[in-house]
Design a protein around this motif. Structure first.
Motif, PDB file in Angstrom:
ATOM      1  N   ALA A   1       0.836  -1.211   0.000  1.00  0.00           N
ATOM      2  CA  ALA A   1       0.000   0.000   0.000  1.00  0.00           C
ATOM      3  C   ALA A   1       0.869   1.258   0.000  1.00  0.00           C
ATOM      4  O   ALA A   1       0.545   2.246  -0.673  1.00  0.00           O
ATOM      5  CB  ALA A   1      -0.933  -0.013   1.206  1.00  0.00           C
ATOM      6  N   LYS A   2       1.980   1.210   0.728  1.00  0.00           N
ATOM      7  CA  LYS A   2       2.906   2.357   0.735  1.00  0.00           C
ATOM      8  C   LYS A   2       3.526   2.543  -0.651  1.00  0.00           C
ATOM      9  O   LYS A   2       3.673   3.676  -1.119  1.00  0.00           O
ATOM     10  CB  LYS A   2       4.004   2.153   1.786  1.00  0.00           C
ATOM     11  CG  LYS A   2       3.513   2.254   3.203  1.00  0.00           C
ATOM     12  CD  LYS A   2       4.636   1.968   4.180  1.00  0.00           C
ATOM     13  CE  LYS A   2       4.116   1.872   5.593  1.00  0.00           C
ATOM     14  NZ  LYS A   2       5.173   1.488   6.551  1.00  0.00           N
ATOM     15  N   ILE A   3       3.897   1.443  -1.284  1.00  0.00           N
ATOM     16  CA  ILE A   3       4.469   1.511  -2.630  1.00  0.00           C
ATOM     17  C   ILE A   3       3.466   2.146  -3.586  1.00  0.00           C
ATOM     18  O   ILE A   3       3.808   3.064  -4.337  1.00  0.00           O
ATOM     19  CB  ILE A   3       4.869   0.101  -3.135  1.00  0.00           C
ATOM     20  CG1 ILE A   3       6.028  -0.460  -2.322  1.00  0.00           C
ATOM     21  CG2 ILE A   3       5.223   0.142  -4.623  1.00  0.00           C
ATOM     22  CD1 ILE A   3       6.301  -1.947  -2.565  1.00  0.00           C
ATOM     23  N   VAL A   4       2.222   1.666  -3.548  1.00  0.00           N
ATOM     24  CA  VAL A   4       1.185   2.214  -4.419  1.00  0.00           C
ATOM     25  C   VAL A   4       0.991   3.697  -4.140  1.00  0.00           C
ATOM     26  O   VAL A   4       0.879   4.509  -5.067  1.00  0.00           O
ATOM     27  CB  VAL A   4      -0.145   1.431  -4.261  1.00  0.00           C
ATOM     28  CG1 VAL A   4      -1.284   2.111  -5.001  1.00  0.00           C
ATOM     29  CG2 VAL A   4       0.033   0.000  -4.741  1.00  0.00           C
ATOM     30  N   GLY A   5       0.976   4.083  -2.868  1.00  0.00           N
ATOM     31  CA  GLY A   5       0.835   5.493  -2.501  1.00  0.00           C
ATOM     32  C   GLY A   5       1.962   6.344  -3.043  1.00  0.00           C
ATOM     33  O   GLY A   5       1.732   7.457  -3.534  1.00  0.00           O
ATOM     34  N   HIS A   6       3.192   5.832  -2.973  1.00  0.00           N
ATOM     35  CA  HIS A   6       4.340   6.577  -3.511  1.00  0.00           C
ATOM     36  C   HIS A   6       4.259   6.679  -5.025  1.00  0.00           C
ATOM     37  O   HIS A   6       4.564   7.722  -5.598  1.00  0.00           O
ATOM     38  CB  HIS A   6       5.665   5.917  -3.113  1.00  0.00           C
ATOM     39  CG  HIS A   6       6.026   6.105  -1.677  1.00  0.00           C
ATOM     40  ND1 HIS A   6       6.309   7.334  -1.124  1.00  0.00           N
ATOM     41  CD2 HIS A   6       6.152   5.207  -0.672  1.00  0.00           C
ATOM     42  CE1 HIS A   6       6.584   7.192   0.155  1.00  0.00           C
ATOM     43  NE2 HIS A   6       6.496   5.906   0.455  1.00  0.00           N
ATOM     44  N   ILE A   7       3.871   5.601  -5.669  1.00  0.00           N
ATOM     45  CA  ILE A   7       3.825   5.598  -7.132  1.00  0.00           C
ATOM     46  C   ILE A   7       2.736   6.526  -7.658  1.00  0.00           C
ATOM     47  O   ILE A   7       2.984   7.354  -8.536  1.00  0.00           O
ATOM     48  CB  ILE A   7       3.602   4.166  -7.670  1.00  0.00           C
ATOM     49  CG1 ILE A   7       4.823   3.292  -7.386  1.00  0.00           C
ATOM     50  CG2 ILE A   7       3.308   4.191  -9.175  1.00  0.00           C
ATOM     51  CD1 ILE A   7       4.618   1.816  -7.676  1.00  0.00           C
ATOM     52  N   LEU A   8       1.529   6.400  -7.113  1.00  0.00           N
ATOM     53  CA  LEU A   8       0.395   7.166  -7.641  1.00  0.00           C
ATOM     54  C   LEU A   8       0.278   8.562  -7.036  1.00  0.00           C
ATOM     55  O   LEU A   8      -0.352   9.444  -7.630  1.00  0.00           O
ATOM     56  CB  LEU A   8      -0.910   6.394  -7.427  1.00  0.00           C
ATOM     57  CG  LEU A   8      -0.995   5.031  -8.109  1.00  0.00           C
ATOM     58  CD1 LEU A   8      -2.317   4.361  -7.780  1.00  0.00           C
ATOM     59  CD2 LEU A   8      -0.798   5.154  -9.612  1.00  0.00           C
ATOM     60  N   GLY A   9       0.856   8.760  -5.860  1.00  0.00           N
ATOM     61  CA  GLY A   9       0.854  10.074  -5.234  1.00  0.00           C
ATOM     62  C   GLY A   9      -0.552  10.630  -5.055  1.00  0.00           C
ATOM     63  O   GLY A   9      -1.479   9.915  -4.663  1.00  0.00           O
TER      64      GLY A   9
ATOM     65  N   GLN B   1      -8.148   9.013  -7.616  1.00  0.00           N
ATOM     66  CA  GLN B   1      -8.687   9.118  -8.975  1.00  0.00           C
ATOM     67  C   GLN B   1      -8.374   7.855  -9.779  1.00  0.00           C
ATOM     68  O   GLN B   1      -9.238   7.305 -10.462  1.00  0.00           O
ATOM     69  CB  GLN B   1      -8.108  10.342  -9.677  1.00  0.00           C
ATOM     70  CG  GLN B   1      -8.538  10.503 -11.113  1.00  0.00           C
ATOM     71  CD  GLN B   1      -7.810  11.652 -11.796  1.00  0.00           C
ATOM     72  OE1 GLN B   1      -7.154  12.462 -11.173  1.00  0.00           O
ATOM     73  NE2 GLN B   1      -7.928  11.694 -13.115  1.00  0.00           N
ATOM     74  N   VAL B   2      -7.141   7.382  -9.705  1.00  0.00           N
ATOM     75  CA  VAL B   2      -6.737   6.181 -10.446  1.00  0.00           C
ATOM     76  C   VAL B   2      -7.504   4.959  -9.949  1.00  0.00           C
ATOM     77  O   VAL B   2      -8.004   4.160 -10.743  1.00  0.00           O
ATOM     78  CB  VAL B   2      -5.209   5.962 -10.345  1.00  0.00           C
ATOM     79  CG1 VAL B   2      -4.812   4.600 -10.886  1.00  0.00           C
ATOM     80  CG2 VAL B   2      -4.454   7.071 -11.074  1.00  0.00           C
ATOM     81  N   VAL B   3      -7.620   4.816  -8.637  1.00  0.00           N
ATOM     82  CA  VAL B   3      -8.340   3.671  -8.071  1.00  0.00           C
ATOM     83  C   VAL B   3      -9.807   3.705  -8.490  1.00  0.00           C
ATOM     84  O   VAL B   3     -10.379   2.673  -8.873  1.00  0.00           O
ATOM     85  CB  VAL B   3      -8.191   3.637  -6.528  1.00  0.00           C
ATOM     86  CG1 VAL B   3      -9.169   2.644  -5.894  1.00  0.00           C
ATOM     87  CG2 VAL B   3      -6.756   3.290  -6.148  1.00  0.00           C
ATOM     88  N   ASP B   4     -10.426   4.886  -8.441  1.00  0.00           N
ATOM     89  CA  ASP B   4     -11.829   5.000  -8.868  1.00  0.00           C
ATOM     90  C   ASP B   4     -11.993   4.632 -10.342  1.00  0.00           C
ATOM     91  O   ASP B   4     -12.932   3.935 -10.715  1.00  0.00           O
ATOM     92  CB  ASP B   4     -12.352   6.421  -8.621  1.00  0.00           C
ATOM     93  CG  ASP B   4     -12.575   6.716  -7.150  1.00  0.00           C
ATOM     94  OD1 ASP B   4     -12.605   5.773  -6.332  1.00  0.00           O
ATOM     95  OD2 ASP B   4     -12.711   7.915  -6.807  1.00  0.00           O
TER      96      ASP B   4
END
Length: 188
Positions: A85-93, A98-101
């Motif tokens: 989850a931290k990796i995804v947070g860093h990548i998508l910022g 918006q991307v998840v939706d």
């Protein structure tokens, strides 16, 4: 075959989808659709993030911390989803929600499940990129003295060969930047 195709192929195998479905509770057909949509987006964001020195340094740090060479299934079954989850947070910022939706809408997978799937596969993606970077670095070291062979690297990952002038004293940071940018640019 390029790195995107390799990562997608390994994640879309029947055994990987089975492990991911067991781990997340999302059905295989939905997972397949989600992965096909999500992986190129994640790699696009990684490419964009690596354009800054801070982003590149962060990516190198993450690659160093994710060197699991176990099977895809094993990595999925043992995924540290908090780290993912931290990796995804860093990548998508700031674009994460918006991307998840968007991924949820296009794949039919609930937003919470999208985040769970992304957090589960993120450590594997980083391990795969780490392995590819390591392989490319090994090939670079086998080149004759005088510079970084970007053309050979591009060929290794399915990209078109690139002509590059050999710099007599390229710095390690510059070589690292070229390496990551070459790896990531092939995933567009």
């Amino acid at each position: 075959m390029n790195l995107l195709a390799l990562l997608l192929g390994s994640l879309l195998s029947s055994s990987s989808l089975g492990s991911l479905s067991n781990n997340t509770g999302v059905q295989k057909p939905q997972l397949q659709k989600l992965l096909i949509l999500a992986l190129p987006l994640i790699l696009k964001y990684l490419t964009s993030n690596s354009q800054s020195q801070t982003g590149l340094s962060s990516l190198f740090g993450a690659l160093g911390a994710h060197q699991n060479r176990g099977s895809v299934e094993s990595q999925i079954e043992n995924a540290d989803t908090e780290d993912g989850a931290k990796i995804v947070g860093h990548i998508l910022g700031d674009d994460q929600d918006q991307v998840v939706d968007e991924l949820s809408r296009e794949s039919g997978v609930d937003s919470a499940d999208v985040l769970n799937v992304l957090g589960t596969i993120a450590p594997y993606i980083m391990s795969g990129l780490s392995a590819a970077t390591e392989d490319a670095h090994t090939q670079q070291q086998q080149q004759p003295a005088g510079g970084f062979d970007l053309g050979g690297l591009m060929s290794l990952f399915g990209g078109a060969p690139v002509q590059q002038q050999q710099a007599p004293a390229a710095t390690a940071a510059n070589d690292g930047t070229q390496l990551i940018n070459a790896l990531l640019s092939m995933m567009k």
